[in-house]
Motif scaffolding. Structure first.
Motif, PDB file in Angstrom:
ATOM      1  N   ARG A   8       2.315  -7.314 -17.630  1.00 33.97           N
ATOM      2  CA  ARG A   8       1.091  -6.537 -17.265  1.00 33.97           C
ATOM      3  C   ARG A   8       0.349  -7.339 -16.369  1.00 33.97           C
ATOM      4  N   ARG A   9       0.192  -8.589 -16.307  1.00 29.29           N
ATOM      5  CA  ARG A   9      -0.632  -9.309 -15.741  1.00 29.29           C
ATOM      6  C   ARG A   9      -0.239  -9.207 -14.248  1.00 29.29           C
ATOM      7  N   ALA A  10       1.063  -9.363 -14.097  1.00 31.40           N
ATOM      8  CA  ALA A  10       1.641  -9.538 -12.869  1.00 31.40           C
ATOM      9  C   ALA A  10       1.694  -8.261 -12.361  1.00 31.40           C
ATOM     10  N   GLU A  11       2.222  -7.086 -13.007  1.00 27.32           N
ATOM     11  CA  GLU A  11       1.905  -5.992 -12.332  1.00 27.32           C
ATOM     12  C   GLU A  11       0.707  -5.573 -11.765  1.00 27.32           C
ATOM     13  N   GLY A  12      -0.199  -5.950 -12.568  1.00 30.05           N
ATOM     14  CA  GLY A  12      -1.757  -5.659 -12.064  1.00 30.05           C
ATOM     15  C   GLY A  12      -1.935  -6.526 -10.732  1.00 30.05           C
ATOM     16  N   GLU A  13      -1.403  -7.623 -10.606  1.00 31.78           N
ATOM     17  CA  GLU A  13      -1.659  -8.466  -9.448  1.00 31.78           C
ATOM     18  C   GLU A  13      -1.022  -7.692  -8.316  1.00 31.78           C
ATOM     19  N   ARG A  14       0.264  -7.356  -8.395  1.00 37.01           N
ATOM     20  CA  ARG A  14       0.962  -6.482  -7.429  1.00 37.01           C
ATOM     21  C   ARG A  14       0.227  -5.134  -7.132  1.00 37.01           C
ATOM     22  N   ARG A  15      -0.227  -4.429  -8.053  1.00 40.95           N
ATOM     23  CA  ARG A  15      -1.093  -3.515  -7.747  1.00 40.95           C
ATOM     24  C   ARG A  15      -2.219  -3.693  -6.809  1.00 40.95           C
ATOM     25  N   PHE A  16      -2.870  -4.505  -7.314  1.00 44.53           N
ATOM     26  CA  PHE A  16      -4.042  -5.154  -6.592  1.00 44.53           C
ATOM     27  C   PHE A  16      -4.077  -5.451  -5.025  1.00 44.53           C
ATOM     28  N   ASP A  17      -2.747  -6.556  -4.845  1.00 50.69           N
ATOM     29  CA  ASP A  17      -2.599  -6.877  -3.596  1.00 50.69           C
ATOM     30  C   ASP A  17      -2.025  -5.783  -2.873  1.00 50.69           C
ATOM     31  N   THR A  18      -1.433  -4.714  -3.224  1.00 50.66           N
ATOM     32  CA  THR A  18      -1.093  -3.424  -2.625  1.00 50.66           C
ATOM     33  C   THR A  18      -2.330  -2.785  -2.122  1.00 50.66           C
ATOM     34  N   MET A  19      -3.341  -2.474  -3.205  1.00 47.63           N
ATOM     35  CA  MET A  19      -4.622  -1.731  -2.828  1.00 47.63           C
ATOM     36  C   MET A  19      -5.319  -2.232  -1.786  1.00 47.63           C
ATOM     37  N   PHE A  20      -5.316  -3.841  -1.952  1.00 46.30           N
ATOM     38  CA  PHE A  20      -6.288  -4.468  -0.921  1.00 46.30           C
ATOM     39  C   PHE A  20      -5.617  -4.524   0.458  1.00 46.30           C
ATOM     40  N   ARG A  21      -4.317  -4.539   0.698  1.00 49.47           N
ATOM     41  CA  ARG A  21      -3.700  -4.547   1.894  1.00 49.47           C
ATOM     42  C   ARG A  21      -4.005  -3.120   2.442  1.00 49.47           C
ATOM     43  N   GLU A  22      -3.679  -2.245   1.718  1.00 47.92           N
ATOM     44  CA  GLU A  22      -3.994  -0.679   2.131  1.00 47.92           C
ATOM     45  C   GLU A  22      -5.456  -0.446   2.650  1.00 47.92           C
ATOM     46  N   ALA A  23      -6.355  -1.423   2.094  1.00 47.30           N
ATOM     47  CA  ALA A  23      -8.005  -1.008   2.393  1.00 47.30           C
ATOM     48  C   ALA A  23      -8.201  -1.913   3.389  1.00 47.30           C
ATOM     49  N   ASP A  24      -7.544  -2.993   3.673  1.00 46.07           N
ATOM     50  CA  ASP A  24      -7.913  -3.863   4.854  1.00 46.07           C
ATOM     51  C   ASP A  24      -7.274  -3.191   6.247  1.00 46.07           C
ATOM     52  N   LEU A  25      -7.961  -2.298   6.644  1.00 43.54           N
ATOM     53  CA  LEU A  25      -7.380  -1.662   7.931  1.00 43.54           C
ATOM     54  C   LEU A  25      -7.119  -2.615   9.054  1.00 43.54           C
ATOM     55  N   ASN A  26      -8.053  -3.537   9.269  1.00 42.23           N
ATOM     56  CA  ASN A  26      -7.901  -4.224  10.498  1.00 42.23           C
ATOM     57  C   ASN A  26      -7.089  -5.767  10.229  1.00 42.23           C
ATOM     58  N   GLY A  27      -6.796  -5.983   8.981  1.00 45.42           N
ATOM     59  CA  GLY A  27      -6.052  -7.110   8.545  1.00 45.42           C
ATOM     60  C   GLY A  27      -6.614  -8.196   8.589  1.00 45.42           C
ATOM     61  N   ASP A  28      -7.679  -8.477   8.422  1.00 41.75           N
ATOM     62  CA  ASP A  28      -8.621  -9.696   8.568  1.00 41.75           C
ATOM     63  C   ASP A  28      -8.686 -10.303   7.153  1.00 41.75           C
ATOM     64  N   GLY A  29      -8.228 -10.127   6.145  1.00 46.31           N
ATOM     65  CA  GLY A  29      -8.291 -10.483   4.950  1.00 46.31           C
ATOM     66  C   GLY A  29      -9.612 -10.375   4.192  1.00 46.31           C
ATOM     67  N   LYS A  30     -10.361  -9.420   4.443  1.00 48.40           N
ATOM     68  CA  LYS A  30     -11.474  -8.998   3.795  1.00 48.40           C
ATOM     69  C   LYS A  30     -12.014  -7.670   4.181  1.00 48.40           C
ATOM     70  N   LEU A  31     -12.773  -6.886   3.521  1.00 48.42           N
ATOM     71  CA  LEU A  31     -12.785  -5.597   3.450  1.00 48.42           C
ATOM     72  C   LEU A  31     -14.375  -5.360   3.692  1.00 48.42           C
ATOM     73  N   SER A  32     -14.564  -4.804   4.881  1.00 49.60           N
ATOM     74  CA  SER A  32     -15.967  -4.339   5.132  1.00 49.60           C
ATOM     75  C   SER A  32     -16.608  -3.247   4.483  1.00 49.60           C
ATOM     76  N   ARG A  33     -17.910  -2.947   4.678  1.00 50.30           N
ATOM     77  CA  ARG A  33     -18.421  -1.614   3.934  1.00 50.30           C
ATOM     78  C   ARG A  33     -17.729  -0.463   4.547  1.00 50.30           C
ATOM     79  N   VAL A  34     -17.489  -0.100   5.665  1.00 51.89           N
ATOM     80  CA  VAL A  34     -16.821   1.012   6.153  1.00 51.89           C
ATOM     81  C   VAL A  34     -15.295   1.088   5.476  1.00 51.89           C
ATOM     82  N   GLU A  35     -14.637  -0.065   5.240  1.00 51.36           N
ATOM     83  CA  GLU A  35     -13.139  -0.028   4.615  1.00 51.36           C
ATOM     84  C   GLU A  35     -13.336   0.311   3.223  1.00 51.36           C
ATOM     85  N   VAL A  36     -14.325  -0.386   2.662  1.00 50.65           N
ATOM     86  CA  VAL A  36     -14.453   0.079   1.115  1.00 50.65           C
ATOM     87  C   VAL A  36     -14.950   1.652   0.923  1.00 50.65           C
ATOM     88  N   THR A  37     -15.901   2.245   1.779  1.00 50.88           N
ATOM     89  CA  THR A  37     -16.128   3.349   1.757  1.00 50.88           C
ATOM     90  C   THR A  37     -14.909   4.244   1.786  1.00 50.88           C
TER      91      THR A  37
END
Length: 234
Positions: free
Chosen positions: A172-201
């Motif tokens: 379950r932990r491994a699956e949670g990590e995979r889901r988190f990584d997928t969500m983070f990559r999808e939200a990181d629109l410019n691919g800089d490894g961090k999420l701006s307020r616009v990306e989070v919104t």
């Protein structure tokens, strides 16, 4: 100057009064502690109540109640009977909540949104995520009996259940990590490894109101570490 002197004297007097009251009460507390310590295990009151009467606190030992013949193991028949009884209790509670909900809705004026949902034939969701199935609530001993019963003797022991539960928790932990990584990559629109307020919104609107709270280093971005710090550990 005179005002400051009076204020300082007042603070000092209050401090001395509070210290005296604390010293006067400390023998009573000590006596109470001795009384609690003298009680047998299971009768001591804790911050969470009488824990000695609540039964096991971990999911593996909670299954001991399935062992109805008290032979230290759970047969397939006992597993089926135990899960059937649990399901019956859940169904009864669900029906009771439904009855109370129907009564409350009958007494309270319905909102326009509720009337529209009823007109569309939509069912009310149970909680923020809607109705939850059996999966994820704990052990399904019947469906996983053979996988848990590693020595193939037709019984489930505490050690077998503990081993299986540990393995499933890791999955379950491994699956949670995979889901988190997928969500983070999808939200990181410019691919800089961090999420701006616009990306989070745009991609994680539920976190938008907590952006400043999560942004611990106050750099205007949410890193993986900052987001992971708020995730529940399972």
């Amino acid at each position: 100057m005179q005002t400051k002197t009076l204020a300082a004297a007042l603070v000092a007097a209050m401090t001395l009064s509070m210290a005296g009251a604390s010293l006067a009460q400390s023998p009573t507390r000590a006596a109470g502690s001795d009384t609690a310590a003298s009680k047998p295990a299971g009768e001591r009151a804790s911050a969470h109540g009488m824990r000695g009467h609540r039964g096991p606190g971990n999911p593996v030992d909670a299954l001991a109640r399935f062992d109805t013949d008290n032979d230290g193991r759970i047969s397939r028949t006992e597993a089926q009977a135990g899960q059937d009884a649990m399901q019956a209790r859940r169904d009864a509670k669900r029906a009771e909540r439904g009855t109370r909900g129907d009564a409350a809705r009958a007494e309270a004026p319905r909102s326009e949104g509720a009337r529209s949902a009823e007109a569309r034939g939509e069912r009310a969701k149970a909680g923020p995520g809607g109705p939850r199935g059996h999966a994820g609530r704990g052990f399904d001993l019947v469906a996983n009996f053979d996988a848990i019963d590693t020595n193939r003797d037709g019984y489930l022991t505490r050690s077998e259940l503990r081993t299986w539960h540990t393995a499933k928790a890791a999955e379950r932990r491994a699956e949670g990590e995979r889901r988190f990584d997928t969500m983070f990559r999808e939200a990181d629109l410019n691919g800089d490894g961090k999420l701006s307020r616009v990306e989070v919104t745009e991609k994680m609107p539920r976190l938008a109101d907590r952006f400043a709270w999560l942004d611990e280093n106050r750099d205007g971005f949410l890193s993986r570490e900052e987001l992971q710090a708020g995730r529940p550990q399972r």
